[in-house]
Design a protein around this motif. Structure first.
Motif, short mmCIF file in Angstrom:
data_model
loop_
_atom_site.label_atom_id
_atom_site.label_comp_id
_atom_site.label_asym_id
_atom_site.label_seq_id
_atom_site.Cartn_x
_atom_site.Cartn_y
_atom_site.Cartn_z
N UNK A 70 16.63 23.08 -17.84
CA UNK A 70 17.60 23.50 -18.65
C UNK A 70 18.75 22.41 -18.93
N UNK A 71 19.11 22.20 -19.91
CA UNK A 71 20.30 20.99 -20.19
C UNK A 71 21.50 21.88 -20.92
N UNK A 72 21.13 23.19 -20.97
CA UNK A 72 22.32 24.17 -21.52
C UNK A 72 22.95 24.87 -20.54
N UNK A 73 24.50 24.46 -20.27
CA UNK A 73 25.27 25.09 -19.40
C UNK A 73 25.19 26.55 -19.35
N UNK A 74 25.46 27.05 -20.71
CA UNK A 74 25.26 28.46 -20.48
C UNK A 74 24.14 29.35 -19.93
N UNK A 101 36.58 27.09 -22.52
CA UNK A 101 37.36 28.07 -23.73
C UNK A 101 37.35 29.31 -23.37
N UNK A 102 37.48 29.67 -22.10
CA UNK A 102 37.64 31.01 -21.62
C UNK A 102 36.79 32.32 -22.25
N UNK A 103 35.50 31.99 -22.70
CA UNK A 103 34.82 32.87 -23.42
C UNK A 103 33.79 33.69 -22.49
N UNK A 105 31.61 32.05 -20.66
CA UNK A 105 30.26 31.16 -20.46
C UNK A 105 30.66 30.03 -20.29
N UNK A 106 29.95 29.28 -19.49
CA UNK A 106 30.28 27.74 -19.04
C UNK A 106 30.03 26.86 -20.06
N UNK A 107 30.65 25.81 -19.96
CA UNK A 107 30.71 24.70 -21.06
C UNK A 107 30.24 23.28 -20.32
N UNK A 108 30.49 23.10 -19.11
CA UNK A 108 30.26 21.95 -18.35
C UNK A 108 29.98 22.28 -16.79
N UNK A 109 29.28 21.45 -16.20
CA UNK A 109 28.72 21.46 -14.71
C UNK A 109 29.08 20.29 -14.06
N UNK A 110 29.34 20.40 -12.68
CA UNK A 110 29.50 19.41 -11.68
C UNK A 110 29.06 19.71 -10.29
#
Length: 137
Positions: A70-74, A101-103, A105-110
């Motif tokens: 998956x390339x999609x962080x959410x 975004x405090x929604x 669901x994640x937007x970025x990963x490390x």
């Protein structure tokens, strides 16, 4: 031999400084490996792809999203929550997912390389168009 957090981090560290070419294009070797062809454009954000690539290169693709892609962080975020993998005290090798975004669901990963009471240090793909070590609060 199973992959250790140290091996995963060492794999990621070797990539620090690798940049998109041209900047802002999402054209980078991790996307080419993931999609099996050169790609670029706004549809190809690559922070999760970089993490997938690191697990694959470290010899532990099964530890990333149960061995799937998956390339999609959410999607990665939801999977981790459902699998009970969330922690409050990140350790080296853990994935850090940012909900900027405090929604919910994640937007970025490390990849976590260290943490203390006030900061976490990660290696991230697609951080300012490159692989970078970041210290975040």
């Amino acid at each position: 031999m199973p992959c250790t957090a140290h091996e995963l981090i060492r794999t990621a560290e070797k990539e620090i400084g690798i940049r998109e070419d041209p900047p802002g294009s999402n054209h980078i070797k991790y996307n080419a490996a993931y999609y099996s062809q050169d790609v670029s454009g706004s549809s190809y954000a690559w922070c999760a792809v970089f993490v997938w690539w690191c697990f694959k290169q470290a010899g532990a693709p099964e530890l990333y999203y149960d061995g799937k892609k998956t390339a999609y962080v959410p999607t990665l975020d939801c999977w981790g929550r459902q699998a009970g993998l969330t922690v409050n005290d990140p350790q080296p090798g853990d994935l850090i997912i940012y909900d900027w975004n405090h929604n919910g669901s994640g937007q970025h990963v490390g990849i976590c390389v260290g943490s203390n009471a006030s900061t976490v240090t990660t290696i991230e793909g697609n951080a300012d168009d490159q692989v970078a070590k970041k210290v975040r609060q």
